[in-house]
Design an enzyme around this catalytic site. Structure first.
Site, PDB file in Angstrom:
ATOM      1  N   ASP A  74      23.482  39.885 -66.375  1.00  0.00           N
ATOM      2  CA  ASP A  74      22.881  40.460 -67.586  1.00  0.00           C
ATOM      3  C   ASP A  74      21.375  40.245 -67.707  1.00  0.00           C
ATOM      4  OD1 ASP A  74      23.669  37.722 -67.853  1.00  0.00           O
ATOM      5  OD2 ASP A  74      23.430  37.843 -70.019  1.00  0.00           O
ATOM      6  N   GLU A 131      25.656  36.031 -69.347  1.00  0.00           N
ATOM      7  CA  GLU A 131      25.306  34.610 -69.293  1.00  0.00           C
ATOM      8  C   GLU A 131      24.429  34.227 -70.484  1.00  0.00           C
ATOM      9  OE1 GLU A 131      23.636  30.992 -69.016  1.00  0.00           O
ATOM     10  OE2 GLU A 131      22.304  32.700 -68.773  1.00  0.00           O
TER      11      GLU A 131
HETATM   12 NI    NI Z   1      19.374  32.812 -66.351  1.00  0.00          NI
END
Ligand code: NI
Length: 388
Positions: A74, A131
């Site tokens: 991401d 994340e």
């Molecule tokens: Ni990172």
């Protein structure tokens, strides 16, 4: 490693950089991963933990172990200011944490592994979503990715990396034990009473209450937690008011708590909750605190997994290029979730060019993953898969 592989992976990395997607929206990224894995003839499943991809490369003979390797996919809601020819094409979104590099490295590793004639281990490749606050690592754990319930066989050990702007290209570092902090997010809503700015005695000022809360929270580190232990309490957002001459009804504070062990986290949570509630009460207002779901636990490197990493990395790139990370980082990482399931080792991959004094920070609008780090990343991930 062949120059054509590096060229190919660089192209993929830059394509990902141009098309950043936020947590759980990584459909284009997942599609690219799906196409690459299909081309390589690698078994995989998409839409794992919503937008993740999990792939399996079997050993060529009787498997010794199953090694899991993880990359996050991401991007961040930051407007890119690099002026690069391959800069983000989506205003307000960019790969400011280098997850484009992590994903490209894992795809390069997949390619190199399929070209390796003898593989003693099974390999699980985890391309995880979200994340940056969305706990995509937990989503993959919950989906059974490590237990071989998505594809392949149960993993025995897992490795993950993160680009690091302070370490030189070609160098890596890690440490046993805590390497990244726990990260919990909280929101405070302060309820006061609105009034004309000229008649404060008719109201209860939530901005004054909020200011006292922000100041008092500084004592969590200085007065509640052992000075030899580590804690961070930061209020990153203070929202209140509509005009200079109006005392508003309410104020909102958004903050993060970081620690290196769960006992300290509990002490800090108690102190924060007490300060928030009682400070508001003292000024005649009211405050509520909510902790957002999925606080990231401490990322803990298993000592044996870390020894394995050091041995393999030292053989692959030389003793001088493998460093001991002296302190944990107070940054958070959802790689932590894997480490509560199986032995795990997370390591830093240098991004700092030779001869340069500094490199843009992670999460800065001028950050770009350094393509010169791709080769070391692929080399290490491949060696870990083959020899751990
Ligand atoms: Ni990172």
């Amino acid at each position: 490693m062949s120059p054509s592989l590096i060229q190919e992976v660089t192209k993929i990395r830059r394509h990902l950089h141009q098309h950043p997607e936020l947590g759980y929206e990584e459909t284009g990224t997942a599609q690219l991963i799906h196409e690459q894995l299909t081309q390589l003839g690698i078994e995989h499943k998409t839409e794992v933990g919503k937008t993740g991809v999990v792939a399996f490369i079997p050993a060529t003979g009787e498997p010794s172990k199953t090694i899991a390797l993880r990359a996050d996919m991401d991007a961040l809601p930051i407007h890119e200011e690099t002026n690069l020819p391959y800069a983000s094409q989506t205003p307000g979104k960019m790969h400011a944490c280098g997850h484009d590099g992590h994903t490209a490295i894992l795809l390069g590793t997949a390619k190199l592994l399929t070209e390796t004639p003898h593989r003693k281990n099974n390999v699980l490749l985890l391309f995880q979503p979200a994340e940056e606050g969305g706990a995509g690592g937990k989503a993959l754990v919950d989906a059974g990715a490590l237990r071989g319930e998505v594809v392949g066989t149960p993993a025995d050990i897992i490795f993950g990396l993160h680009g690091h702007p302070d370490h030189r290209i070609g160098h890596v570092s890690t440490r046993p034990g805590a390497i990244m902090a726990s990260a919990a997010q909280f929101r405070v809503i302060i309820k006061g009473k609105g009034a004309h700015a000229a008649y404060p005695h008719n109201g209860i000022d939530p901005i004054v209450i909020g200011s006292h809360i922000v100041t008092a929270l500084q004592t969590v580190a200085s007065r509640n937690v052992d000075p030899l232990d580590s804690v961070v309490v930061t209020i990153g957002q203070f929202l209140a008011g509509v005009a200079h001459n109006v005392i508003p009804e309410k104020a909102e504070l958004n903050g993060t708590l970081r620690t290196l062990n769960m006992a300290t986290e509990q002490i800090a949570v108690k102190a924060i909750e007490s300060i928030v509630a009682n400070t508001a009460l003292a000024f005649g207002g009211e405050a509520t605190i909510t902790w957002t779901s999925n606080p990231y636990p401490v990322t803990f490197n298993d000592p044996d997994a870390t020894d394995t990493f050091r041995r393999i990395a030292t053989e692959a790139i030389g003793t001088d290029n493998v460093h001991h990370e002296p302190h944990p980082s107070m940054g958070g990482e959802d790689f932590s979730y894997y480490g509560y399931e199986i032995p795990a080792c997370f390591f830093f991959l240098g991004l700092l060019p030779h001869g340069a004094d500094s490199y843009p920070n992670l999460h800065a609008p001028n950050f770009d993953f350094n393509d010169d780090a791709l080769e070391t990343g692929i080399q290490l991930m491949t060696e870990l898969a083959l020899t751990a």
